[in-house]
Write a protein that holds these residues in place. Structure first.
Motif, PDB file in Angstrom:
ATOM      1  N   LYS A   1      48.116  38.625  34.116  1.00  0.00           N
ATOM      2  CA  LYS A   1      46.624  39.021  34.544  1.00  0.00           C
ATOM      3  C   LYS A   1      46.344  37.363  34.129  1.00  0.00           C
ATOM      4  CE  LYS A   1      46.293  43.439  34.360  1.00  0.00           C
ATOM      5  NZ  LYS A   1      45.544  44.810  34.271  1.00  0.00           N
ATOM      6  N   THR A   2      46.686  36.598  32.728  1.00  0.00           N
ATOM      7  CA  THR A   2      46.702  35.503  32.944  1.00  0.00           C
ATOM      8  C   THR A   2      46.322  34.452  34.020  1.00  0.00           C
ATOM      9  OG1 THR A   2      46.965  35.902  30.240  1.00  0.00           O
ATOM     10  CG2 THR A   2      46.103  33.872  30.862  1.00  0.00           C
ATOM     11  N   TYR A   3      47.676  34.102  34.554  1.00  0.00           N
ATOM     12  CA  TYR A   3      47.749  33.073  35.559  1.00  0.00           C
ATOM     13  C   TYR A   3      46.605  33.892  36.488  1.00  0.00           C
ATOM     14  CZ  TYR A   3      52.348  31.982  33.499  1.00  0.00           C
ATOM     15  OH  TYR A   3      53.225  31.531  32.666  1.00  0.00           O
TER      16      TYR A   3
ATOM     17  N   ILE B   1      27.062  29.266  51.191  1.00  0.00           N
ATOM     18  CA  ILE B   1      28.897  29.108  50.182  1.00  0.00           C
ATOM     19  C   ILE B   1      29.167  29.974  49.543  1.00  0.00           C
ATOM     20  CG2 ILE B   1      30.062  26.978  48.120  1.00  0.00           C
ATOM     21  CD1 ILE B   1      27.900  24.979  49.560  1.00  0.00           C
ATOM     22  N   ALA B   2      28.247  31.191  48.760  1.00  0.00           N
ATOM     23  CA  ALA B   2      28.611  31.835  47.799  1.00  0.00           C
ATOM     24  C   ALA B   2      29.026  33.489  49.073  1.00  0.00           C
ATOM     25  CB  ALA B   2      27.109  32.489  46.991  1.00  0.00           C
ATOM     26  N   LEU B   3      29.107  32.954  50.244  1.00  0.00           N
ATOM     27  CA  LEU B   3      29.068  34.197  50.639  1.00  0.00           C
ATOM     28  C   LEU B   3      29.881  33.811  50.905  1.00  0.00           C
ATOM     29  CD1 LEU B   3      25.874  35.283  53.117  1.00  0.00           C
ATOM     30  CD2 LEU B   3      26.834  37.140  51.384  1.00  0.00           C
ATOM     31  N   VAL B   4      31.303  32.428  51.612  1.00  0.00           N
ATOM     32  CA  VAL B   4      31.886  32.554  51.653  1.00  0.00           C
ATOM     33  C   VAL B   4      32.984  32.632  50.085  1.00  0.00           C
ATOM     34  CG1 VAL B   4      33.662  30.574  52.248  1.00  0.00           C
ATOM     35  CG2 VAL B   4      31.683  30.766  53.275  1.00  0.00           C
ATOM     36  N   ALA B   5      32.305  32.461  49.285  1.00  0.00           N
ATOM     37  CA  ALA B   5      32.957  32.572  48.019  1.00  0.00           C
ATOM     38  C   ALA B   5      33.716  33.492  47.583  1.00  0.00           C
ATOM     39  CB  ALA B   5      32.936  31.703  47.140  1.00  0.00           C
ATOM     40  N   VAL B   6      32.916  35.037  47.626  1.00  0.00           N
ATOM     41  CA  VAL B   6      33.176  35.623  47.393  1.00  0.00           C
ATOM     42  C   VAL B   6      34.565  37.121  48.248  1.00  0.00           C
ATOM     43  CG1 VAL B   6      32.464  38.398  47.709  1.00  0.00           C
ATOM     44  CG2 VAL B   6      30.460  36.644  46.696  1.00  0.00           C
ATOM     45  N   PRO B   7      34.263  36.329  49.525  1.00  0.00           N
ATOM     46  CA  PRO B   7      35.965  37.364  49.858  1.00  0.00           C
ATOM     47  C   PRO B   7      37.012  36.036  49.638  1.00  0.00           C
ATOM     48  CG  PRO B   7      33.993  36.376  51.394  1.00  0.00           C
ATOM     49  CD  PRO B   7      33.252  36.762  50.350  1.00  0.00           C
ATOM     50  N   VAL B   8      36.524  35.062  49.735  1.00  0.00           N
ATOM     51  CA  VAL B   8      37.902  34.013  49.275  1.00  0.00           C
ATOM     52  C   VAL B   8      38.703  34.321  48.107  1.00  0.00           C
ATOM     53  CG1 VAL B   8      38.380  31.570  48.308  1.00  0.00           C
ATOM     54  CG2 VAL B   8      36.834  32.099  50.796  1.00  0.00           C
ATOM     55  N   ILE B   9      37.442  34.833  47.086  1.00  0.00           N
ATOM     56  CA  ILE B   9      38.368  35.051  45.413  1.00  0.00           C
ATOM     57  C   ILE B   9      39.045  36.264  45.495  1.00  0.00           C
ATOM     58  CG2 ILE B   9      36.910  35.519  43.227  1.00  0.00           C
ATOM     59  CD1 ILE B   9      35.162  33.259  43.402  1.00  0.00           C
ATOM     60  N   PHE B  10      38.458  37.452  46.728  1.00  0.00           N
ATOM     61  CA  PHE B  10      38.929  38.345  46.644  1.00  0.00           C
ATOM     62  C   PHE B  10      39.661  38.828  46.822  1.00  0.00           C
ATOM     63  CE2 PHE B  10      39.125  42.512  48.993  1.00  0.00           C
ATOM     64  CZ  PHE B  10      39.122  43.630  48.008  1.00  0.00           C
ATOM     65  N   PHE B  11      40.311  37.608  48.098  1.00  0.00           N
ATOM     66  CA  PHE B  11      41.870  38.345  48.742  1.00  0.00           C
ATOM     67  C   PHE B  11      42.302  37.897  48.363  1.00  0.00           C
ATOM     68  CE2 PHE B  11      38.642  39.355  52.672  1.00  0.00           C
ATOM     69  CZ  PHE B  11      39.421  40.176  52.921  1.00  0.00           C
ATOM     70  N   THR B  12      41.948  36.148  47.407  1.00  0.00           N
ATOM     71  CA  THR B  12      42.536  35.725  46.505  1.00  0.00           C
ATOM     72  C   THR B  12      43.825  36.597  45.411  1.00  0.00           C
ATOM     73  OG1 THR B  12      42.287  33.296  47.439  1.00  0.00           O
ATOM     74  CG2 THR B  12      42.836  33.648  45.335  1.00  0.00           C
ATOM     75  N   ARG B  13      42.773  37.486  44.471  1.00  0.00           N
ATOM     76  CA  ARG B  13      43.047  38.035  43.490  1.00  0.00           C
ATOM     77  C   ARG B  13      43.907  39.257  44.129  1.00  0.00           C
ATOM     78  NH1 ARG B  13      42.331  42.290  41.129  1.00  0.00           N
ATOM     79  NH2 ARG B  13      42.500  41.941  38.952  1.00  0.00           N
ATOM     80  N   ARG B  14      44.005  39.345  45.527  1.00  0.00           N
ATOM     81  CA  ARG B  14      44.329  40.651  46.057  1.00  0.00           C
ATOM     82  C   ARG B  14      46.147  39.995  46.645  1.00  0.00           C
ATOM     83  NH1 ARG B  14      42.801  44.202  50.781  1.00  0.00           N
ATOM     84  NH2 ARG B  14      44.527  44.757  50.727  1.00  0.00           N
ATOM     85  N   TRP B  15      46.286  38.828  47.176  1.00  0.00           N
ATOM     86  CA  TRP B  15      46.962  38.111  47.841  1.00  0.00           C
ATOM     87  C   TRP B  15      48.113  37.874  45.779  1.00  0.00           C
ATOM     88  CZ3 TRP B  15      44.206  34.609  51.513  1.00  0.00           C
ATOM     89  CH2 TRP B  15      44.285  35.889  52.766  1.00  0.00           C
ATOM     90  N   LEU B  16      47.503  37.386  45.074  1.00  0.00           N
ATOM     91  CA  LEU B  16      48.603  36.641  44.142  1.00  0.00           C
ATOM     92  C   LEU B  16      48.534  37.941  42.969  1.00  0.00           C
ATOM     93  CD1 LEU B  16      46.155  33.949  41.886  1.00  0.00           C
ATOM     94  CD2 LEU B  16      48.322  33.606  43.353  1.00  0.00           C
ATOM     95  N   SER B  17      47.613  39.176  42.987  1.00  0.00           N
ATOM     96  CA  SER B  17      48.211  40.579  42.644  1.00  0.00           C
ATOM     97  C   SER B  17      49.276  41.070  43.377  1.00  0.00           C
ATOM     98  CB  SER B  17      47.315  41.342  42.748  1.00  0.00           C
ATOM     99  OG  SER B  17      45.923  40.902  41.570  1.00  0.00           O
ATOM    100  N   ARG B  18      49.982  41.395  44.142  1.00  0.00           N
ATOM    101  CA  ARG B  18      50.895  41.144  45.253  1.00  0.00           C
ATOM    102  C   ARG B  18      52.195  40.588  45.074  1.00  0.00           C
ATOM    103  NH1 ARG B  18      53.430  45.649  47.344  1.00  0.00           N
ATOM    104  NH2 ARG B  18      53.922  45.463  49.766  1.00  0.00           N
ATOM    105  N   LEU B  19      51.918  38.675  45.063  1.00  0.00           N
ATOM    106  CA  LEU B  19      53.040  38.035  44.628  1.00  0.00           C
ATOM    107  C   LEU B  19      53.263  37.941  43.496  1.00  0.00           C
ATOM    108  CD1 LEU B  19      54.887  35.347  45.464  1.00  0.00           C
ATOM    109  CD2 LEU B  19      52.634  34.201  44.719  1.00  0.00           C
TER     110      LEU B  19
END
Length: 126
Positions: free
Chosen positions: A4-6, A56-74
């Protein structure tokens, strides 16, 4: 450091990157604003900056959301233990060690041998 820290660090840096983009957007708009020489006034287009910041914020929200999901899965997939199907050794830091050694080194737990009820019944029937 735990998983979770990473993930939190990566997402934090990602958020900082989007924030820097927004900051430079406003900075560039401020310094590139046209000046009316007759009146000496600056035409700062804050509405355009606001719209671009929201985009930019509207682009940032899904990018951060999907990055979190992909990193958690990884990290979830990397967390699996690889166990040899024949000798039951476990891969630990590119080395194959017996289960007892793995538990002793990673969990500081002593292990003992026993027999489960199903195996006991099978052995007793033979």
């Amino acid at each position: 450091m735990n998983t979770k820290t990473y993930i939190s660090r990566i997402l934090w840096f990602e958020g900082i990157g989007f924030s820097i983009n927004i900051f430079f957007l406003w900075l560039i708009e401020f310094f590139d604003s046209p000046v009316d020489p007759a009146q000496g006034t600056i035409f700062f287009n804050w509405r355009e900056c606001l719209i671009e910041s929201v985009l930019i914020a509207l682009v940032a929200v899904p990018v951060i959301f999907f990055t979190r999901r992909w990193l958690s899965r990884l990290y979830y997939l990397e967390g699996f233990l690889r166990i040899c199907a024949w000798c039951k050794k476990i891969e630990n830091k590119d080395e194959w060690v017996p289960i007892e050694t793995f538990f002793k080194e990673n969990f500081r737990t002593e292990s003992s041998h026993g027999i489960c009820p199903n195996c006991f019944e099978k052995a007793r029937q033979k």
